[in-house]
Write a protein that holds these residues in place. Structure first.
Motif, PDB file in Angstrom:
ATOM      1  N   LEU A  80      -2.819   9.505  -8.520  1.00  0.00           N
ATOM      2  CA  LEU A  80      -3.991   8.694  -8.209  1.00  0.00           C
ATOM      3  C   LEU A  80      -5.076   8.922  -9.252  1.00  0.00           C
ATOM      4  O   LEU A  80      -5.111   9.943  -9.942  1.00  0.00           O
ATOM      5  N   ASN A 114      -9.202   9.344  -5.938  1.00  0.00           N
ATOM      6  CA  ASN A 114      -7.917   9.035  -5.297  1.00  0.00           C
ATOM      7  C   ASN A 114      -7.728   7.553  -5.019  1.00  0.00           C
ATOM      8  O   ASN A 114      -7.461   7.129  -3.888  1.00  0.00           O
ATOM      9  N   GLN A 174       5.757   5.155  -2.756  1.00  0.00           N
ATOM     10  CA  GLN A 174       4.886   6.065  -3.463  1.00  0.00           C
ATOM     11  C   GLN A 174       4.426   5.425  -4.776  1.00  0.00           C
ATOM     12  O   GLN A 174       4.941   4.377  -5.200  1.00  0.00           O
ATOM     13  N   LEU A 201       0.839  -1.197   0.000  1.00  0.00           N
ATOM     14  CA  LEU A 201       0.000   0.000   0.000  1.00  0.00           C
ATOM     15  C   LEU A 201       0.872   1.246   0.000  1.00  0.00           C
ATOM     16  O   LEU A 201       1.962   1.265   0.598  1.00  0.00           O
ATOM     17  N   LYS A 202       0.386   2.257  -0.652  1.00  0.00           N
ATOM     18  CA  LYS A 202       1.095   3.532  -0.696  1.00  0.00           C
ATOM     19  C   LYS A 202       1.367   4.025   0.725  1.00  0.00           C
ATOM     20  O   LYS A 202       0.515   3.971   1.593  1.00  0.00           O
ATOM     21  N   GLU A 214      -3.494   2.063  -3.602  1.00  0.00           N
ATOM     22  CA  GLU A 214      -4.058   3.102  -2.726  1.00  0.00           C
ATOM     23  C   GLU A 214      -5.568   2.926  -2.679  1.00  0.00           C
ATOM     24  O   GLU A 214      -6.251   2.895  -3.730  1.00  0.00           O
TER      25      GLU A 214
END
Length: 630
Positions: free
Chosen positions: A208, A172, A112, A37-38, A141
């Motif tokens: 995103l 997002n 990221q 996960l981010k 994300e």
């Protein structure tokens, strides 16, 4: 000489020492991908096999850019461990080597979206050669909660093209989320003449994805109760997740196929004077529909599907038709209902006024026309006296006279009633209503008021007289519903008798009032004595308070006066005896009082001044008597 040249020289020396007979191949194995996960930390593991010791190995890490170029981020040999500078990973990576398990782990912190790349692990051995492995780092994300917005205006079912229902949006997420529309728990398939789904994607500056989907379709009447919503699916490490929006309804306008009209109020039977509320509704809901209610030749505009007729009468009985027209399609529909207004006409009493002689039978009727069954009752002075349309009173008396109220009601409808009055006059000789007291007592010189209440018809003539035939002047005389009221006022001077005389064409009646005159008198007595008082002051006076007596009681009064005089004489004797003994006036028993005789028996009273010791004795008759010296 740098570290790389030193390593190469060392590897060449080792090769020369071992020769060519022991040559082997180094092998590297890695996972195809690592998911994270981010913002979290990723660990990429590189497993290798080699017969050489750790000091004979060279380890390097690379990443492959979007354009396919390899970029070194880490280098390690027997003498050096180095993170490449000026890369996006310089401050975020760490490499751990475990010799026992032949394992190299690359750790990347604060991952990221841009870190979603392919990473290469290269292992070089002095004797076993070179090998590399590759792993893709996948970054995820979770998106924000999705939102849905429906159209605020209504949608007509007869639209020829799909109409917008609403839009869903999710922001997002990474990778790009997917939006699916549902109607009543069933997915909606797009791209047809009936349904259109228009998706759109936006890449935010953060990398995103934000996705928006707009639904349009041709609505049906059934869609007025349908629930629309969106499901959003998105990827996370190791699987897929799903979330839903709120459910929305839309306003669907559809034409009526039938019209209904009914009386909303009053519930039950309707009577004259009521207000009738009609409701007129079609089974459609298009705002372009216009309603009109017709009754005979008269038309009424219907506002908000409601019509109110106030203070209705029986003339408004009949058939009411509600007509509906859709101003979009010009289609007309109608419905109808029937109204009956019940009535109760004013009550009629026959006769309305009756003059009847005492002893006769009274008969009167009361009727009122009505559309329903009625109930009749007779009242007098608020008291029920009879049921039914006919009032019968046998052997009437003066008590029968007065006003009777006939009340006609409709039991089936509250408040539906009519009233009328019958006035009954009973003819007969005067009848004086005897009061509770006719024998009275009153003080002389006071005024007495006498009242006489006489029943009879025709109204009797009333004359007041005394026992000797003198006619008294009437103070007031009033004719009332229950008879004649007469009053006389007179001054009481002596005992008297007054007569109330009443007469008409049927006879006469009289009533006597006997009045006793009462007088007020006062009596006082003074006693005399031959005793003479000295040196001290004796005051003696007796008064008999006013006593109310009658003239024929003079003998009793005289007896009372004589008793009072005797009591005063005894009191004077006692005072004289005490004086002689020196018990009063400061004298001793041995001192004598000079006696002087008078031609009359006197009570001697000593009059004394505050400023002198001289005293004067006054007799009862007023003569002055000198006091003897002590």
């Amino acid at each position: 000489m740098d570290a790389r040249h030193s390593a190469c020289l060392l590897a060449g020396l080792v090769f020369l020492l071992h020769g060519f007979t022991a040559w082997a191949v180094v092998e590297v194995s890695m996972e195809d991908r690592v998911e994270v996960l981010k913002g979290e930390t990723a660990q990429i593991t590189c497993m290798f096999t080699s017969d050489d010791g750790f000091g004979a190995l060279t380890i390097q890490w690379f990443y492959v850019s979007k354009t396919g170029e390899k970029h070194s981020i880490y280098y390690q040999d027997a003498t050096t461990q180095m993170v490449e500078r000026s890369t996006s990973f310089t401050d975020r990576i760490m490499v751990n080597v475990t010799v026992a398990t032949r394992e190299v782990v690359l750790t990347i912190t604060d991952v990221q979206i841009k870190d979603q790349l392919e990473f290469i692990c290269l292992v070089k051995s002095l004797t076993d050669g070179v090998s590399e492995g590759r792993t893709k780092l996948l970054v995820f994300e979770r998106p924000d909660s999705p939102t849905i917005e429906g159209v605020q205006t209504g949608i007509y079912v007869y639209e020829t093209t799909p109409s917008k229902i609403g839009s869903c949006e999710v922001k997002n997420g990474f990778p790009k989320p997917n939006i699916t529309w549902y109607r009543n728990n069933a997915p909606i398939q797009g791209d047809s003449d009936e349904v259109k789904i228009m998706p759109s994607t936006t890449i935010e500056s953060s990398g995103l994805f934000s996705v928006r989907s707009e639904l349009s379709l041709k609505v049906m009447k059934e869609d007025k109760d349908a629930q629309f919503y969106c499901k959003v699916t998105y990827l996370v490490p190791g699987g897929t997740r799903m979330t839903e929006t709120n459910r929305i309804n839309i306003t669907v306008y559809y034409p009526s196929t039938a019209v209904n009209v009914w009386v909303e109020s009053p519930k039950g039977k309707i009577k004259e004077g009521d207000s009738i509320m009609f409701h007129c509704y079609g089974n459609g809901n298009t705002p372009s529909s216009v309603y009109i209610i017709k009754h005979g030749e008269k038309e009424y505009a219907v506002e908000s599907n409601t019509l109110i007729l106030e203070n209705v009468t029986r003339l408004q009985n009949g058939y009411y038709e509600c007509n509906s027209m859709d101003m979009e399609t010009y289609e007309e529909l109608s419905g109808n209902t029937t109204v009956f207004v019940h009535y109760l006409e004013p009550a009629v009493v026959l006769p309305t006024n009756i003059e009847i002689a005492q002893g006769e039978e009274l008969t009167a009727t009361c009727n009122a026309l009505s559309s329903l069954q009625t109930h009749t009752a007779w009242f007098k002075n608020g008291r029920l006296v009879s049921f039914g349309h006919t009032l019968i009173v046998k052997d009437v008396t003066f008590d029968t006279a007065g006003a009777y109220t006939c009340v006609v009601t409709v039991p089936e409808i509250d408040g539906m009633e009519e009233m009328e009055t019958l006035r009954v006059t009973v003819k007969g000789a005067p009848q004086i209503m005897k009061p509770e007291h006719t024998d009275l007592e009153e003080s002389v010189a006071n005024t007495v008021e006498l009242t006489c209440h006489v029943r009879g018809f025709p109204s009797p003539q009333i004359i007041w007289t005394t026992a000797d035939g003198k006619i008294l002047e009437t103070t007031s005389q009033n004719e009332m519903e229950d008879g004649v009221h007469s009053m006389v006022s007179m001054e009481v001077t002596s005992d008297l008798t007054a007569f109330c005389n009443a007469s008409n064409e049927y006879g006469a009646d009289a009533l006597a009032f006997n009045i006793k005159a009462i007088v007020y008198t006062t009596a006082a007595a003074t006693t005399t004595s031959t005793s003479t008082l000295s040196s001290s002051t004796v005051q003696a006076a007796t008064a008999i308070p006013p006593k109310k007596i009658r003239k024929e009681s003079n003998g009793v009064i005289i007896a009372v006066i004589i008793i009072c005089i005797l009591l005063l004489a005894i009191l004077g004797s006692v005072l004289y005896f005490l004086y002689k003994k020196g018990k009063i006036c400061g004298r001793s028993g041995k001192q004598d009082l000079t006696k002087e005789k008078s031609s009359k028996d006197n009570i001697v009273v000593e009059m004394k001044s505050d400023n002198t010791e001289d005293a004067v004795l006054l007799g009862v008759n007023g003569e002055k008597l000198l006091r003897s010296p002590q």
